[in-house]
Design a protein around this motif. Structure first.
Motif, PDB file in Angstrom:
ATOM      1  N   GLY A 128      17.299  32.218 -88.086  1.00 41.30           N
ATOM      2  CA  GLY A 128      17.710  33.132 -89.060  1.00 41.30           C
ATOM      3  C   GLY A 128      18.843  32.645 -89.187  1.00 41.30           C
ATOM      4  N   VAL A 129      19.027  32.035 -90.687  1.00 40.41           N
ATOM      5  CA  VAL A 129      19.924  31.534 -91.588  1.00 40.41           C
ATOM      6  C   VAL A 129      20.077  32.290 -93.366  1.00 40.41           C
ATOM      7  CG1 VAL A 129      20.636  29.629 -92.894  1.00 40.41           C
ATOM      8  CG2 VAL A 129      19.563  29.380 -90.387  1.00 40.41           C
ATOM      9  N   PHE A 130      21.503  32.903 -93.034  1.00 44.36           N
ATOM     10  CA  PHE A 130      21.026  33.866 -94.510  1.00 44.36           C
ATOM     11  C   PHE A 130      22.687  32.927 -95.318  1.00 44.36           C
ATOM     12  CE2 PHE A 130      23.314  36.817 -97.263  1.00 44.36           C
ATOM     13  CZ  PHE A 130      22.269  37.638 -97.263  1.00 44.36           C
ATOM     14  N   VAL A 131      22.026  32.624 -96.559  1.00 48.10           N
ATOM     15  CA  VAL A 131      22.773  32.374 -97.792  1.00 48.10           C
ATOM     16  C   VAL A 131      23.060  32.989 -98.482  1.00 48.10           C
ATOM     17  CG1 VAL A 131      22.254  29.936 -99.484  1.00 48.10           C
ATOM     18  CG2 VAL A 131      21.361  29.660 -96.927  1.00 48.10           C
ATOM     19  N   PHE A 132      24.134  32.827 -99.112  1.00 49.49           N
ATOM     20  CA  PHE A 132      24.828  33.567-100.470  1.00 49.49           C
ATOM     21  C   PHE A 132      25.763  33.536-100.743  1.00 49.49           C
ATOM     22  CE2 PHE A 132      27.197  34.958 -97.285  1.00 49.49           C
ATOM     23  CZ  PHE A 132      28.427  35.476 -97.666  1.00 49.49           C
ATOM     24  N   THR A 133      26.059  33.843-101.642  1.00 43.32           N
ATOM     25  CA  THR A 133      27.323  33.336-103.065  1.00 43.32           C
ATOM     26  C   THR A 133      27.798  34.519-103.811  1.00 43.32           C
ATOM     27  OG1 THR A 133      28.253  31.597-104.212  1.00 43.32           O
ATOM     28  CG2 THR A 133      25.654  32.197-104.600  1.00 43.32           C
ATOM     29  N   LYS A 134      29.447  34.022-103.891  1.00 40.47           N
ATOM     30  CA  LYS A 134      30.058  35.484-104.773  1.00 40.47           C
ATOM     31  C   LYS A 134      29.882  35.011-106.392  1.00 40.47           C
ATOM     32  CE  LYS A 134      33.514  37.913-104.259  1.00 40.47           C
ATOM     33  NZ  LYS A 134      35.027  38.339-103.607  1.00 40.47           N
ATOM     34  N   GLY A 135      29.749  32.724-106.626  1.00 36.19           N
ATOM     35  CA  GLY A 135      29.655  32.423-107.841  1.00 36.19           C
ATOM     36  C   GLY A 135      28.255  33.608-108.860  1.00 36.19           C
ATOM     37  N   GLU A 136      28.120  32.171-109.804  1.00 37.07           N
ATOM     38  CA  GLU A 136      27.468  32.309-110.587  1.00 37.07           C
ATOM     39  C   GLU A 136      25.979  31.450-109.250  1.00 37.07           C
ATOM     40  OE1 GLU A 136      26.374  34.169-112.933  1.00 37.07           O
ATOM     41  OE2 GLU A 136      28.233  35.184-113.124  1.00 37.07           O
ATOM     42  N   THR A 137      26.269  30.456-109.615  1.00 35.76           N
ATOM     43  CA  THR A 137      24.703  29.578-108.643  1.00 35.76           C
ATOM     44  C   THR A 137      25.322  28.957-107.416  1.00 35.76           C
ATOM     45  OG1 THR A 137      25.797  27.623-109.475  1.00 35.76           O
ATOM     46  CG2 THR A 137      24.354  28.933-110.661  1.00 35.76           C
ATOM     47  N   LEU A 138      24.118  29.073-106.590  1.00 37.68           N
ATOM     48  CA  LEU A 138      23.820  28.807-105.016  1.00 37.68           C
ATOM     49  C   LEU A 138      24.292  27.077-105.291  1.00 37.68           C
ATOM     50  CD1 LEU A 138      20.862  30.412-103.743  1.00 37.68           C
ATOM     51  CD2 LEU A 138      23.488  30.932-102.971  1.00 37.68           C
ATOM     52  N   ASP A 139      25.176  25.867-104.289  1.00 34.71           N
ATOM     53  CA  ASP A 139      25.229  25.335-104.132  1.00 34.71           C
ATOM     54  C   ASP A 139      23.598  24.151-103.746  1.00 34.71           C
ATOM     55  OD1 ASP A 139      27.876  25.146-105.150  1.00 34.71           O
ATOM     56  OD2 ASP A 139      28.723  25.552-102.785  1.00 34.71           O
ATOM     57  N   THR A 140      23.182  23.204-103.790  1.00 31.86           N
ATOM     58  CA  THR A 140      21.845  22.843-103.349  1.00 31.86           C
ATOM     59  C   THR A 140      21.918  21.663-102.502  1.00 31.86           C
ATOM     60  OG1 THR A 140      21.592  21.940-105.685  1.00 31.86           O
ATOM     61  CG2 THR A 140      20.499  24.705-105.077  1.00 31.86           C
ATOM     62  N   LEU A 141      23.006  20.593-102.813  1.00 29.48           N
ATOM     63  CA  LEU A 141      23.083  19.355-101.881  1.00 29.48           C
ATOM     64  C   LEU A 141      23.243  19.762-100.624  1.00 29.48           C
ATOM     65  CD1 LEU A 141      25.883  18.070-104.062  1.00 29.48           C
ATOM     66  CD2 LEU A 141      23.454  17.595-104.522  1.00 29.48           C
TER      67      LEU A 141
END
Length: 206
Positions: A128-141
């Motif tokens: 159960g993990v939810f990922v999001f951002t308010k910006g244009e791109t997701l951090d992927t490291l």
């Protein structure tokens, strides 16, 4: 004319009926095998890994009725927010409401697995993990490793691992890490990390 064969057949059938009734027993139903399947996600609003997140609410829908257990300690949010979000369950949905404005230039990761169980058997949620951002791109490291006891190099099974922006000892003691994950059997992995330099700290939360 009296038919002796018919009388015999009727008598024989009645005897068999009485025998069957006498042997019958009333038993309770077994109910089938125990449910060991954890809740499954049917959908989220917005979608996980969304960009340009707006508003302050996330809704996660499951395939069965669920209950929320100790979200204050069992839900991990990276990066940390000064005010913890509000968590509530409504029927088959988990609702997360943020109490403060979120940063725009970073990706948020909410791990709620340990806080969600099904109502019927208490099976714990998996993945159960939810990922999001308010910006244009997701951090992927990403970053992974193992945490060991300094005395004998044995794996530390129950621990937390944090990434700090500063290596200052006072900052580490006074402030929560930017990113935080649980180590499982000594192994940890950070996902959706923003590029930068960090100080890695492993600890046991008491």
């Amino acid at each position: 004319m009296f038919n002796q064969k018919k009388v015999f057949l009727v008598s024989l059938c009645m005897s068999v009926f009485v025998l069957l009734v006498g042997c019958a027993k009333i038993v309770s139903p077994t109910g089938g095998p125990k449910d060991e399947v954890p809740p499954k996600i049917l959908g989220t609003f917005p979608d996980s890994k969304s960009t340009n997140f707006k508003g302050n609410q996330i809704v996660i829908e499951f395939d069965e009725y669920v209950r929320l257990t100790d979200p204050e300690n069992k839900v991990l949010i990276s990066p940390f927010t000064k005010k913890k979000p509000k968590f509530k369950v409504k029927k088959k949905s988990l609702i997360i409401e943020f109490e403060e404005p979120l940063e725009k230039d970073i990706t948020y990761v909410i791990d709620y697995s340990a806080a969600i169980q099904d109502v019927a058997e208490g099976n714990e949620m998996k993945g159960g993990v939810f990922v999001f951002t308010k910006g244009e791109t997701l951090d992927t490291l990403s970053f992974q490793g193992k945490i060991r006891n300094a005395k004998d190099l044995s794996l530390v099974k129950e621990s937390l691992v944090g990434l700090y922006r500063s290596a200052n000892q006072d900052s580490i003691q006074a402030f929560p890490p930017l990113y935080l994950v649980k180590a499982e059997n000594g192994s940890y992995r950070f996902e959706n990390v923003k590029a930068g330099q960090y100080h890695l700290v492993g600890f046991i939360d008491k």
